[in-house]
Design a protein around this motif. Sequence first.
Motif, PDB file in Angstrom:
ATOM      1  N   VAL A  57       0.836  -1.201   0.000  1.00 41.86           N
ATOM      2  CA  VAL A  57       0.000   0.000   0.000  1.00 41.86           C
ATOM      3  C   VAL A  57       0.869   1.249   0.000  1.00 41.86           C
ATOM      4  O   VAL A  57       0.573   2.243  -0.684  1.00 41.86           O
ATOM      5  N   LYS A  58       1.939   1.194   0.747  1.00 37.14           N
ATOM      6  CA  LYS A  58       2.876   2.322   0.784  1.00 37.14           C
ATOM      7  C   LYS A  58       3.492   2.554  -0.581  1.00 37.14           C
ATOM      8  O   LYS A  58       3.594   3.702  -1.052  1.00 37.14           O
ATOM      9  N   SER A  59       3.896   1.497  -1.268  1.00 40.51           N
ATOM     10  CA  SER A  59       4.527   1.629  -2.576  1.00 40.51           C
ATOM     11  C   SER A  59       3.548   2.124  -3.631  1.00 40.51           C
ATOM     12  O   SER A  59       3.961   2.651  -4.668  1.00 40.51           O
ATOM     13  N   ALA A  60       2.234   1.969  -3.373  1.00 46.77           N
ATOM     14  CA  ALA A  60       1.218   2.475  -4.296  1.00 46.77           C
ATOM     15  C   ALA A  60       1.002   3.976  -4.140  1.00 46.77           C
ATOM     16  O   ALA A  60       0.213   4.565  -4.880  1.00 46.77           O
ATOM     17  N   GLY A  61       1.673   4.592  -3.169  1.00 53.37           N
ATOM     18  CA  GLY A  61       1.570   6.031  -2.978  1.00 53.37           C
ATOM     19  C   GLY A  61       0.433   6.469  -2.089  1.00 53.37           C
ATOM     20  O   GLY A  61       0.132   7.669  -2.011  1.00 53.37           O
ATOM     21  N   LEU A  62      -0.196   5.541  -1.400  1.00 48.97           N
ATOM     22  CA  LEU A  62      -1.287   5.894  -0.495  1.00 48.97           C
ATOM     23  C   LEU A  62      -0.725   6.394   0.831  1.00 48.97           C
ATOM     24  O   LEU A  62       0.452   6.235   1.133  1.00 48.97           O
ATOM     25  N   ALA A 105      -5.891   0.321  -7.552  1.00 47.40           N
ATOM     26  CA  ALA A 105      -6.884   1.357  -7.845  1.00 47.40           C
ATOM     27  C   ALA A 105      -8.272   0.797  -8.124  1.00 47.40           C
ATOM     28  O   ALA A 105      -9.260   1.529  -8.043  1.00 47.40           O
ATOM     29  N   ASP A 106      -8.368  -0.494  -8.465  1.00 49.43           N
ATOM     30  CA  ASP A 106      -9.686  -1.058  -8.745  1.00 49.43           C
ATOM     31  C   ASP A 106     -10.356  -1.603  -7.484  1.00 49.43           C
ATOM     32  O   ASP A 106     -11.330  -2.344  -7.568  1.00 49.43           O
TER      33      ASP A 106
END
Length: 294
Positions: A26-31, A238-239
Amino acid sequence: MGALHEHTAYSDGTYLTRPADVFQRVKSAGLDFAGSSDHSDNMALPLSVGRGDCSPEQFLDCYLFVDPDNRSDAFVKWKATQEQALAASDNNFTAFRGFEWTSDRFGHANIFFSRNIINAKTGPGYAVSMVRFWQWFTYPAQFGGGSDGLLSFNHPGREDAIESIVEGLGGDPGFTFNDFRYVAAADYRTVGIEVFGKGSEYDSDGPNGSWLSYALDKGWYLAPVGSEDHHDTRWGDADLPKTVFIARSRSRDDLREAMLARRFYAVAQNYNGIRLDYRIDDNPMGSRLRKKNG
């Protein structure tokens, strides 16, 4: 914006995963944040009821020890989850711990930020009465209670093991958290209800088209949660639905304060870019308004 309601092999997620994997992805997804909430059922047991592929040579790690590199964590999952959350957090991202209280009669609920945990399946909370759960939730945390936790009702209407049998006879009075019976002592820290989860929209299945509205009419003060409820390894994609907090910062204390103040809302899968600032007469989202009739 962040991801709530994530599962790993600490309960029934993908084999050989742990909360640290959730937080990293989740961190690597930029959230901005992630809240894990493995089922409480086996948080105290060194086993997994996971899913996915498991090779014969990995049998013990898949089903018993969960994590081949940290086998001792399987015996202290609750403590290990907190350690992994703290290790994953920095100025740009906050991970926090939760658990999912799981009754196949009354429903499921996420508890975040509590230092203690309760298991529905080791007492009457699983099918007989929610009294013990509410007592735990309102009992002081320093004595083993959940007075520091924040609660969100999960996917309402899905746990209908008894309701589906007796619906023709008038229904099960315990269905959907005792028909969302209001508990005044729990009001302040019962903050949310899932309206999106996995890849689905839950809310419109409720009475008159909305579980959220129904629970509000019962007396609860709730904000809508966008839940991933993910058991695979695509946490943060994102989905999947997300939840947006209007908080002073990404710190754990400020995120908790925003959640407690109901300054948060849900966005559906594939709509993660939506941002809202919703006010009534300059009162920010989450305010309790006192108005005269009419």
